[in-house]
Design a protein around this motif. Structure first.
Motif, PDB file in Angstrom:
ATOM      1  N   TYR A  58      -9.093  26.833  55.986  1.00  0.00           N
ATOM      2  CA  TYR A  58      -8.052  27.813  55.661  1.00  0.00           C
ATOM      3  C   TYR A  58      -7.386  27.466  54.330  1.00  0.00           C
ATOM      4  N   MET A  59      -7.062  26.197  54.177  1.00  0.00           N
ATOM      5  CA  MET A  59      -6.404  25.770  52.927  1.00  0.00           C
ATOM      6  C   MET A  59      -7.296  25.997  51.709  1.00  0.00           C
ATOM      7  N   LEU A  60      -8.585  25.724  51.883  1.00  0.00           N
ATOM      8  CA  LEU A  60      -9.510  25.836  50.739  1.00  0.00           C
ATOM      9  C   LEU A  60      -9.994  27.265  50.532  1.00  0.00           C
ATOM     10  N   GLY A  61      -9.781  28.111  51.556  1.00  0.00           N
ATOM     11  CA  GLY A  61     -10.266  29.491  51.465  1.00  0.00           C
ATOM     12  C   GLY A  61     -11.781  29.543  51.436  1.00  0.00           C
ATOM     13  N   MET A  75      -3.066  28.869  44.633  1.00  0.00           N
ATOM     14  CA  MET A  75      -3.953  29.777  45.385  1.00  0.00           C
ATOM     15  C   MET A  75      -3.475  29.981  46.811  1.00  0.00           C
ATOM     16  N   TYR A  76      -2.816  28.972  47.349  1.00  0.00           N
ATOM     17  CA  TYR A  76      -2.461  29.029  48.783  1.00  0.00           C
ATOM     18  C   TYR A  76      -1.196  28.201  48.995  1.00  0.00           C
ATOM     19  N   LEU A  77      -0.297  28.737  49.835  1.00  0.00           N
ATOM     20  CA  LEU A  77       0.942  28.020  50.156  1.00  0.00           C
ATOM     21  C   LEU A  77       1.290  28.275  51.612  1.00  0.00           C
ATOM     22  N   CYS A 135       5.255  19.099  56.633  1.00  0.00           N
ATOM     23  CA  CYS A 135       4.607  19.223  55.316  1.00  0.00           C
ATOM     24  C   CYS A 135       4.473  20.673  54.860  1.00  0.00           C
ATOM     25  N   ASN A 136       4.690  20.900  53.584  1.00  0.00           N
ATOM     26  CA  ASN A 136       4.248  22.141  52.938  1.00  0.00           C
ATOM     27  C   ASN A 136       2.825  21.895  52.453  1.00  0.00           C
ATOM     28  N   GLU A 137       1.978  22.913  52.631  1.00  0.00           N
ATOM     29  CA  GLU A 137       0.580  22.781  52.193  1.00  0.00           C
ATOM     30  C   GLU A 137       0.350  23.664  50.969  1.00  0.00           C
ATOM     31  N   PHE A 138      -0.367  23.129  50.013  1.00  0.00           N
ATOM     32  CA  PHE A 138      -0.638  23.850  48.761  1.00  0.00           C
ATOM     33  C   PHE A 138      -2.116  23.723  48.411  1.00  0.00           C
ATOM     34  N   THR A 139      -2.655  24.776  47.822  1.00  0.00           N
ATOM     35  CA  THR A 139      -3.948  24.645  47.149  1.00  0.00           C
ATOM     36  C   THR A 139      -3.800  25.233  45.749  1.00  0.00           C
ATOM     37  N   PHE A 140      -4.155  24.431  44.765  1.00  0.00           N
ATOM     38  CA  PHE A 140      -4.083  24.846  43.357  1.00  0.00           C
ATOM     39  C   PHE A 140      -5.494  24.856  42.776  1.00  0.00           C
TER      40      PHE A 140
END
Ligand SMILES: C[S@@+](CC[C@H](N)C(=O)[O-])C[C@H]1O[C@@H](n2cnc3c(N)ncnc32)[C@H](O)[C@@H]1O
Length: 240
Positions: A3-6, A221-223, A231-236
């Motif tokens: 999900y995080m990586l799409g 890309m994802y938050l 935790c906050n999750e991020f994908t950049f």
């Protein structure tokens, strides 16, 4: 992680797992078809756990390289190759130098690649602020064993009270933890993890965005934000 990586498929990707812990995300990357997985952790026990998982699943050493090292050690980081996916879940805020660690991890992202990370949220609610968590964790880590056990009992009592106030049955919640349905660790390990996880730093989502987007040029890309101190999750993505 998908999900995080799409993405549901990592075929052809080089995957770098910084602070691999048990190795579970590196294993997932292997299962999703990554071409090469590189895992490292500062903690020797975590390295051993990851080595044991690699052996248990019969994954070739040439496909999955595992070693001990710190993201803050610039000499060590020079030996680490660039990756299409740099993944660091719940790690960089435990290094003692979070912003330097984020920068060092981001520098390993190949242009066009992604950086997925999770960082403790900064909270300011009237009961528990992040600054108070920091003080409590520092105190717990320096306290004698007996005091630590007392703090664990107090924390468990507070957990039960809050769960009951939400009209949950605390016993059912604890049983779910102990059956590994909640966080992959039993209730007492979770209590010790919350009290003991130190060094501890935190940031609001805006601060992470400002650092990685404004200062390092990455695109968000994802938050997934946390309501509390989780935790906050991020994908950049790093532009080409
Ligand atoms: C909360 S665990 C997360 C483990 C794993 N990423 C996961 O989500 O299951 C944090 C991990 O970060 C590792 N760690 C802490 N400081 C580190 C550093 N400077 N370099 C690499 N790993 C570090 C710890 O040893 C620990 O295994």
């Amino acid at each position: 992680m998908q999900y995080m990586l799409g993405k549901h498929d990592l075929t052809g990707c080089r995957f770098l797992d910084i602070g691999c812990g048990s190795g579970i995300f590196s294993l997932a990357a292997n299962m999703l078809g990554a071409e090469y997985v590189e895992s490292f952790d500062y903690d020797q026990n975590s390295v051993q756990a990851t080595l044991a998982i690699r052996q248990r699943y019969g994954i070739a050493v040439e496909k999955w390289h595992i070693q001990q090292g710190s993201v803050l050690d610039s000499q060590f980081m020079q030996t680490i190759g660039m990756a299409d996916v740099v993944y660091s879940w719940g790690v960089l805020h435990h290094t003692g130098s979070m912003w330097a660690a984020i920068q060092a991890a981001a520098q390993k992202v190949q242009p066009g690649g992604v950086f997925a990370l999770s960082i403790y949220n900064e909270v300011h609610n009237p009961i528990m602020t992040s600054a108070r968590w920091l003080k409590l964790k520092r105190f717990y880590n320096q306290a004698p064993t007996l005091v630590q056990r007392g703090l664990e009992a107090l924390y468990a009592a507070a957990f039960i009270a809050v769960d009951a106030a939400k009209f949950h049955n605390p016993l059912t919640t604890i049983q779910r933890y102990n059956r590994d349905e909640q966080r992959g660790m039993d209730f007492w390990h979770d209590v010790r993890d919350w009290l003991g996880g130190y060094p501890y730093e935190y940031a609001n989502p805006g601060a992470i965005f400002t650092f990685l987007h404004k200062e390092m040029g990455f695109e968000l890309m994802y938050l997934n934000t946390s309501y509390g101190s989780g935790c906050n999750e991020f994908t950049f993505r790093r532009p080409v």
